[in-house]
Design a protein around this motif. Structure first.
Motif, PDB file in Angstrom:
ATOM      1  N   PHE A  60      -4.499  -3.654  -4.719  1.00 53.83           N
ATOM      2  CA  PHE A  60      -3.232  -3.455  -4.008  1.00 53.83           C
ATOM      3  C   PHE A  60      -2.912  -1.965  -3.939  1.00 53.83           C
ATOM      4  N   VAL A  61      -3.027  -1.286  -5.074  1.00 53.96           N
ATOM      5  CA  VAL A  61      -2.703   0.140  -5.122  1.00 53.96           C
ATOM      6  C   VAL A  61      -3.682   0.928  -4.237  1.00 53.96           C
ATOM      7  N   PHE A  62      -4.948   0.583  -4.324  1.00 53.93           N
ATOM      8  CA  PHE A  62      -5.967   1.323  -3.557  1.00 53.93           C
ATOM      9  C   PHE A  62      -5.680   1.242  -2.054  1.00 53.93           C
ATOM     10  N   TYR A  63      -5.447  -0.003  -1.563  1.00 54.41           N
ATOM     11  CA  TYR A  63      -5.273  -0.148  -0.107  1.00 54.41           C
ATOM     12  C   TYR A  63      -3.881   0.287   0.337  1.00 54.41           C
ATOM     13  N   ALA A  64      -2.889   0.083  -0.532  1.00 54.86           N
ATOM     14  CA  ALA A  64      -1.548   0.587  -0.181  1.00 54.86           C
ATOM     15  C   ALA A  64      -1.609   2.110  -0.063  1.00 54.86           C
ATOM     16  N   ASP A  65      -2.317   2.760  -0.983  1.00 54.02           N
ATOM     17  CA  ASP A  65      -2.429   4.224  -0.930  1.00 54.02           C
ATOM     18  C   ASP A  65      -3.092   4.687   0.366  1.00 54.02           C
ATOM     19  N   ARG A  66      -4.134   3.959   0.778  1.00 54.43           N
ATOM     20  CA  ARG A  66      -4.819   4.344   2.031  1.00 54.43           C
ATOM     21  C   ARG A  66      -3.860   4.254   3.211  1.00 54.43           C
TER      22      ARG A  66
END
Ligand SMILES: Nc1ncnc2c1ncn2[C@@H]1O[C@H](COP(=O)(O)OP(=O)(O)O)[C@@H](O)[C@H]1O
Ligand SMILES: Nc1ccn([C@@H]2O[C@H](COP(=O)(O)O)[C@@H](O)[C@H]2O)c(=O)n1
Ligand SMILES: [Mg+2]
Length: 479
Positions: free
Chosen positions: A288-294
């Motif tokens: 979640f954090v990885f794709y939200a950050d992108r």
């Protein structure tokens, strides 16, 4: 901050998740498009899809036209349903005499099953649709295809306009009108090369069944078409116009037309993929954090593109002059605690040393919101402000935050509100009250549910991002 800091922390805890719910406005979400009613009950959230029928003779280019429409509508949820999937299975006797079987007659199709599948899809339920195998003449040898409810459903097939009950489902009827010789030439190639059929068999089938059925059943349905496309997939102008019309009907463009300061970043399948992951309640915190950050990074970059610039010339290593632009220097970020803090890293990564202020807004029950903490740069009135909050729901938190910035002397036109998803309600509320602020978002949502939560949404953003939800790996489905 001493004892005050404790109360702020308490408030931060208590406020988790408030940013995308808010106090009641009128309790319903109004539609902004020509589509039918948006349902807002928690269990049954769907809006009527826009249903397109594409008919025309065999090998006229129906599938090609559908593929082009789907490709151009890449930022929408579109599904294609083929009439072929509803071919009746042949009996043993029919199979033994398959060359005597008329695949072009309306009775070759199980229209009841097609109607039942469409009924489900149009009521927001996923359906398993058979995949037809034209080699075995069966629709139960290949695994069926799970089709999810979507914004746009395209129904394609030679006889899609034949049954009035199917016609009645269609919001737009397209007839692909291609010269008979061209259709025959394509059919011969397709049936011999792709289906491995003998040329004599293909020609016999054509003269015995295909051509008569075209004249008797398919051509007479051309009169029901709203749009007749000559030359099929070669007709780019017709396809562009169709796509524009669908977009208008879906309403997303209407919002951008009503509010010229609303910017929805250009969608791609990468962006849709990231949204799919962060909206999935089963996605782990790490992903979640990885794709939200992108996604946040994309929104931030887009937002920075709306800052004013000055022209700047530089000398390149080849001693040429390059005329470019200089970044705007007077800017700062302001994050709405707590989910807005998730956007700070992306802003810092793009703007070295940027000052970032904070605002905490607490919701009291359902009928009021209170600003309880702010820490902003002293000279904020001289700066352009990037306001950070990943979700624009009712618009009430955003209005609180923006009104504070304006009270601090920031000109309305110097505020750029960055978020990942925006509900139409929030857009209306913010843009009507502050028509000069810019909103940059990556997707516009369907609406709000009865609890004023964004749907389809992505849940409690702050909890999912900072890992403070009940289960530390999998998020409970509480949209
Ligand atoms: N404009 C076109 N130019 C050349 N070939 C085409 C064109 N449109 C379709 N075809 C080819 O003709 C065949 C039939 O097209 P298709 O879109 O599958 O038609 P349908 O779905 O109406 O049967 C396919 O092999 C396709 O690649
Ligand atoms: N087993 C089958 C089933 C169908 N056909 C032919 O397909 C044509 C319809 O498909 P399109 O993609 O062209 O719309 C129709 O003309 C059927 O005769 C077939 O040959 N064998
Ligand atoms: Mg086809």
């Amino acid at each position: 901050m001493g004892s005050a800091s404790k109360s702020v922390e308490d408030m931060i805890e208590a406020s988790s998740g408030v940013h995308f719910s808010g106090f009641h406005m009128d309790g319903t979400e109004s539609r902004n498009s020509g589509l039918d009613q948006l349902t807002t009950s928690t269990d049954d959230v769907h809006r009527q899809p826009f249903v397109i029928g594409v008919a025309g003779g065999a090998a006229s280019g129906k599938t090609t036209v559908c593929d082009m429409i789907i490709d151009q509508l890449r930022d929408q949820r579109v599904v294609l349903v083929n009439q072929d999937s509803f071919y009746l299975n042949l009996t043993e006797e029919e199979l033994a005499q398959v060359h005597e079987y008329n695949f072009d007659h309306p009775d070759a199709f199980d229209t009841e099953q097609l109607l039942s599948s469409m009924e489900k899809l149009m009521h927001g339920q996923a359906v398993d649709i058979p995949v037809y195998d034209s080699k075995s003449y069966k629709n139960n040898v290949l695994p069926s295809r799970r089709v999810n409810p979507s914004d746009v459903i395209i129904l394609e097939g030679i006889l899609i306009f034949h049954d009035p009950r199917v016609r009645d489902l269609l919001n737009m009827k397209i007839f692909v009108d291609t010269d008979a010789d061209v259709r025959l030439a394509r059919r011969i190639r397709r049936d011999t090369v792709e289906k491995g059929r003998d040329i004599d068999v293909v020609l016999n089938q054509y003269s015995k069944f295909v051509k008569p059925a075209f004249d008797d059943f398919i051509l007479p349905t051309k009169k029901y078409a709203d749009i007749i496309i000559p030359r099929g997939g070669d007709n780019h102008v017709a396809i562009d116009l169709i796509v524009q019309h669908i977009r208008t009907k879906l309403g997303q463009h209407d919002l951008c037309k009503i509010y010229p300061n609303l910017y929805v970043i250009q969608s791609t399948f990468q962006i849709r993929g990231m949204h799919t992951l962060i909206r999935d309640s089963q996605t782990t915190k790490h992903d979640f954090v990885f794709y939200a950050d992108r996604l946040i990074r994309l929104v931030v970059e887009h937002g920075l593109g709306h800052l004013p610039f000055t022209e700047k010339q530089v000398i390149t290593p080849t001693e040429s002059v390059y005329t470019g632009v200089d970044f705007c220097k007077r800017l700062c970020g302001v994050s709405v605690i707590r989910s807005g803090e998730s956007m700070e890293n992306a802003l810092r990564a793009c703007c070295k040393g940027i000052k970032i202020g904070k605002i905490l807004i607490h919701r009291e029950g359902d009928n009021g919101q209170q600003l309880i903490y702010e820490k902003l740069p002293k000279d904020i009135s001289d700066r352009h402000v990037l306001l950070l909050d990943p979700i624009l729901g009712t618009g009430n938190s955003a209005v609180q935050a923006i009104s504070l910035l304006i009270r601090k002397g920031v000109p309305e036109s110097n505020i750029i509100f960055l978020n990942l998803i925006s509900a139409p309600k929030g857009i209306h509320v913010v843009c009507k009250r502050y028509p000069r602020i810019k909103i940059v978002t990556s997707e516009i949502e369907m609406g709000l549910n009865d609890d004023f939560r964004v749907i389809p949404g992505m849940g409690e953003f702050g909890d999912r991002y900072f890992g403070t939800d009940d289960d530390d790996q999998v998020v409970a489905p509480k949209q």
